[in-house]
Write a protein that holds these residues in place. Structure first.
Motif, short mmCIF file in Angstrom:
data_model
loop_
_atom_site.label_atom_id
_atom_site.label_comp_id
_atom_site.label_asym_id
_atom_site.label_seq_id
_atom_site.Cartn_x
_atom_site.Cartn_y
_atom_site.Cartn_z
N GLY A 76 -2.94 8.23 3.64
CA GLY A 76 -3.87 7.11 3.67
C GLY A 76 -4.58 6.93 2.34
O GLY A 76 -4.75 5.81 1.84
N VAL A 86 -2.23 5.24 -0.14
CA VAL A 86 -2.11 3.79 0.04
C VAL A 86 -3.32 3.07 -0.55
O VAL A 86 -3.18 2.05 -1.25
CB VAL A 86 -1.93 3.45 1.53
CG1 VAL A 86 -2.10 1.95 1.77
CG2 VAL A 86 -0.56 3.90 2.01
N VAL A 98 -6.08 0.78 8.14
CA VAL A 98 -5.25 1.93 7.78
C VAL A 98 -5.59 3.05 8.76
O VAL A 98 -6.74 3.49 8.84
CB VAL A 98 -5.51 2.38 6.33
CG1 VAL A 98 -4.68 3.62 6.00
CG2 VAL A 98 -5.20 1.26 5.36
N THR A 145 -0.63 5.73 8.59
CA THR A 145 -0.37 6.81 7.62
C THR A 145 -0.67 8.14 8.31
O THR A 145 -1.47 8.94 7.83
CB THR A 145 -1.22 6.63 6.35
OG1 THR A 145 -2.60 6.50 6.71
CG2 THR A 145 -0.79 5.40 5.58
N VAL A 184 -1.54 -0.52 8.81
CA VAL A 184 -0.67 0.48 8.17
C VAL A 184 -0.96 1.83 8.81
O VAL A 184 -2.10 2.31 8.78
CB VAL A 184 -0.91 0.56 6.65
CG1 VAL A 184 0.00 1.62 6.04
CG2 VAL A 184 -0.66 -0.79 5.99
N LEU A 190 -10.63 2.22 7.70
CA LEU A 190 -9.91 3.49 7.64
C LEU A 190 -10.28 4.31 8.88
O LEU A 190 -11.46 4.62 9.08
CB LEU A 190 -10.25 4.25 6.37
CG LEU A 190 -9.53 5.56 6.11
CD1 LEU A 190 -8.02 5.34 5.98
CD2 LEU A 190 -10.08 6.25 4.87
#
Length: 613
Positions: A16, A19, A9, A185, A183, A40
Motif C-alpha cells: 500500500g 502504491v 486503498v 494491496t 486498489v 487507506l
C-alpha cells in the motif's frame, strides 16, 4: 463533476505504501493540481501493516541483510513513471544515527539502529520503523490537492456496478466509503483450514492434544506447547525458524560461545518436511566484478512469446527449460570469469556450445562434465530440490549427525566467495522472477523452490539450529514426512522416508508454514465477496489480475474498470515484500503501472463535462 474523486486503498503494509509513493511520483505528470481523496484501510498501522508491525518480539528478524532492502526505485527498474531514489535500510539507519533523519520510536529500536551495519540482519520491528518513515515520506511527497485519510479496521466488502462508484464496507461502520476506484494491496491472510487440517484439529480436540494449523508464527498461541514435551513440526522453512526462536530464546534460553544453554521451558521439536532440510542459508558475501549477463534465455522477448500461446502454460515443459538454461548460463559465466582455474576450456568455446545445447540433454551434460572437472562446481537444479533422495538411516540418532553435517557444509559454502556462482544464480533467480510475474499463476512448486534457494534464513539462524540440535532441543525427522493419528493411543505419529520404519509420537503437532493464498479458503470476507461476485480465481486459488496494471479479472477474462489488486494473493505475485537495490524491482514496476492507470482514470473522470479548449 462536483464531488472530489476518491480512491480507496485496502492494505497499509509495504505494498500500500508503494502504491501511494508511485501516486506521489506520477501525480505531477498525470493529475496536475486536481484534488483527490485517498482512503487507506487496514487494522494495523500504516507502513508495516500486519507482518511488519512494531509490536512483535524483538527476537524475530528479517531474512535479508540491511543493505539488501529498499523501498525506493532506481534506474534499473522498468517503469513509465519517474524514478524517485531513496535510502536502503542500512543507509537510512546511518542517516538516523548521524541526525539527518529524525524518527519517533521507542529506545530499544533506536539502540538497534545505532548498532546496525549493512550486512546485519535487522529485527522486524526495526524494519517497521523504516517502513513507517517511508510511508511518511510518501505522504509528504503528495501534491497539496491529494489527501490521505487513514481508517483503522477491516474492509469487509466491495460492492457497486462496473460503471459506477464502488462502496467499501468497513468493520464498525454503518455507511460505506464511496470510491471511484479501489486498489487491494493485501499481504498474507488467514485461511480456513483445509479438510485434512480440519480432521487433525478434530482429532486433537477428541484426545486433548494440541494442533496448530498453518499460521503466521508471530500470531500463533505457542503457550499451548508444554515444556519438555515432544512436538512434531511439519515445515522447515522460515516459519519454522520463527517457531524455533520463540520457543527457545523466547522462553529464556541463551547461546554461549556457540552452545545453547536451555532454560528448561523448551519443548523438543521434531522437525521434517518434503525435502527434510532447512532452506539454504542466505549468501554471506557481496558481489564483485561484472554483473551476471541476464536475461539471456528468459527475458521479455521469451515471456512475450509464452503469453502469445493459447491455453494454459505447461510450466515443466514450456517454462522450466528456459529458467534452467538462464540459471545455468549465469552460473557458468561467473565460474569462468571469477574462477578460471577450475575450468578446462575457453569461455567462448563453452558458451557457443552451451547456446546450441538443450537443457537436460546428454550433449549439455557432456559439455559441462568436460569443461568443469569438479562436480561441486556444476549446477544441478534438480538435485538441489531433492537433497535427501536415496539417503537412508537406520535410526533417528544417526540421522542427526548426517543432517548437521549437511547444514554445516551449506553454511560454509554460502559464506565462501570461492563459490560465487551461487550468488550469480541468486541474482539470476531475481531476473527470472521478473519475467514469471507476467505469466500469471504457474502453480505452487516454483514459488516454494525459489524460496528454498533464494529466501532462506541468515547464517546465524542456521548456526543456532545446529546448537539446538546438539543440545537435543531440535530433532530432525527427514524427508517426505508423513503425519498420522492413533485413535487408540491418542497421539500424533510422524515418520519419514529417510529413516524408514521409525516413528515419533507426540501430543502436539505444529504446521510451520503460512496458509496457501486461496480465494476459496481465505478467511477474508473481502476476498470471498469478490470471488462470489464473479472475480476469477486460478486453480490454486489466486485472484486473477491483468498483469499490465493489476485490474481484477472476471471469469470471462474481462478487467474490472474500477477494481485493482496487487500482492501475494494475486496472479501478479512478486518474489518478496522488498527489493534488493539495483535488481530491477518488478514489484515497483507493478505499483507504478497501477498508480498511473489510477491517476489517468481519475483525471479523465474529473474532467468529464469540462469545456473543451
Amino acid at each position: 463533476m462536483s464531488a472530489v474523486p476518491t480512491l480507496v486503498v485496502i492494505g497499509a503494509g509495504p505494498r500500500g505504501t508503494g502504491v501511494i509513493e508511485r501516486i506521489a511520483a506520477n501525480a505531477g505528470e498525470l493529475y496536475g493540481n486536481q484534488r483527490l481523496d485517498i482512503h487507506l484501510v487496514d487494522p494495523y498501522p500504516p507502513g508495516g501493516g500486519r507482518i511488519w508491525r512494531q509490536d512483535q518480539s524483538p527476537l524475530l528478524r528479517m531474512n535479508s541483510m540491511a543493505e539488501d532492502v529498499t523501498m525506493f526505485t532506481d534506474d534499473t527498474v522498468r517503469l513509465d513513471g519517474p524514478v524517485r531514489p531513496g535510502p536502503a535500510l542500512h543507509t537510512w539507519a546511518a542517516d538516523v544515527r548521524e541526525g539527518r533523519v529524525t524518527i519517533d520510536t521507542e529506545p530499544g529500536i533506536l539502540e538497534e539502529i545505532r548498532e546496525l551495519g549493512g550486512q546485519d540482519f535487522p529485527s522486524r520491528r526495526l524494519q517497521s520503523a523504516y517502513l513507517r518513515w517511508v510511508y511518511e515520506q510518501a505522504l509528504a511527497a503528495l501534491p497539496p490537492g491529494i489527501t490521505v485519510h487513514e481508517h483503522r479496521g477491516h474492509a469487509l466488502r466491495v460492492t457497486g456496478p462496473d460503471t459506477g462508484r464502488q462502496r467499501v464496507w468497513l468493520e464498525g461502520r454503518t455507511e460505506p466509503l464511496l470510491a471511484d476506484l479501489v486498489v487491494l494491496t493485501l499481504g498474507h491472510l488467514d485461511a480456513e483450514p483445509e479438510p485434512g487440517q480440519q480432521e487433525l484439529t478434530a482429532f486433537a480436540a477428541r484426545h486433548g492434544l494440541v494442533h496448530l494449523p498453518p499460521d503466521f508464527t508471530a500470531d500463533s498461541d505457542l503457550s499451548a506447547l508444554p515444556a519438555g514435551e515432544p512436538v512434531i513440526v511439519r515445515g522447515f522453512g522460515l516459519a519454522f525458524i520463527d517457531l524455533m526462536v520463540l520457543l527457545t530464546e523466547g522462553r529464556g534460553g541463551r547461546y554461549e560461545n556457540g552452545v545453547y544453554v536451555p532454560s528448561g521451558r523448551e519443548p523438543v521439536l521434531h522437525v521434517g518436511s518434503r525435502r527434510g532440510v532447512p532452506y539454504h542459508s542466505k549468501i554471506g558475501y557481496g558481489w564483485e566484478g561484472e554483473p551476471p549477463p541476464a536475461p539471456r534465455y528468459f527475458g521479455p522477448e521469451q515471456a512475450e512469446e509464452l503469453l502469445r500461446r493459447t491455453g494454459p502454460l505447461d510450466f515443466r515443459r514450456e517454462v522450466w527449460p528456459l529458467i534452467e538454461k538462464e540459471l545455468g548460463h549465469v552460473h557458468y559465466h561467473r565460474l569462468f570469469a571469477a574462477h578460471p582455474g577450475r575450468t578446462a576450456v575457453d569461455w567462448a568455446v563453452f558458451e557457443e556450445k552451451y547456446d546450441a545445447s538443450e537443457p537436460g540433454s546428454p550433449e549439455l551434460d557432456a559439455l559441462v562434465s568436460a569443461a568443469v572437472p569438479d562436480p561441486a562446481d556444476r549446477l544441478g537444479l534438480t538435485a538441489l530440490d531433492h537433497p535427501l533422495d536415496g539417503v537412508r538411516h537406520t535410526s533417528y540418532d544417526t540421522f542427526q549427525d548426517g543432517l548437521r553435517a549437511y547444514i554445516t557444509a551449506d553454511l560454509e559454502r554460502r559464506h565462501d566467495p570461492g563459490h560465487s556462482p551461487d550468488l550469480a544464480v541468486f541474482l539470476g533467480l531475481l531476473s527470472v522472477y521478473g519475467q514469471l510475474i507476467r505469466l500469471g499463476d504457474l502453480g505452487t512448486w516454483w514459488h516454494g523452490y525459489f524460496s528454498y534457494l533464494a529466501s532462506g534464513p541468515p547464517g546465524p539462524r542456521l548456526r543456532q539450529l545446529l546448537a539446538l540440535s546438539r543440545a537435543g532441543v531440535v530433532r530432525f525427522l527427514g524427508a517426505s514426512v508423513t503425519v498420522g493419528t492413533d485413535e487408540e493411543r491418542g497421539v500424533f505419529r510422524a515418520g519419514s522416508a529417510t529413516v524408514p520404519g521409525e516413528r515419533i509420537e507426540a501430543r502436539a503437532l505444529v504446521e510451520a508454514r503460512l496458509p496457501d493464498p486461496s480465494l476459496q479458503h481465505t478467511r477474508s470476507r473481502l476476498l470471498r465477496g469478490l470471488y462470489e461476485d464473479g472475480a476469477a480465481a486460478t486453480d490454486t486459488g489466486l485472484l486473477s489480475v491483468d498483469p499490465a496494471d493489476g485490474r481484477i479479472l472476471d471469469r470471462d477474462g474481462r478487467p474490472h474498470p474500477r477494481r485493482f489488486a496487487l500482492g501475494p494473493n494475486t496472479t501478479a505475485r512478486s518474489s518478496g515484500a522488498f527489493t534488493r537495490p539495483r535488481t530491477g524491482g518488478p514489484a515497483f514496476g507493478q505499483n507504478d503501472a497501477t498508480a498511473r492507470t489510477v491517476l489517468a482514470f481519475l483525471r479523465d473522470l474529473s474532467c468529464r463535462g469540462c469545456p473543451s479548449t
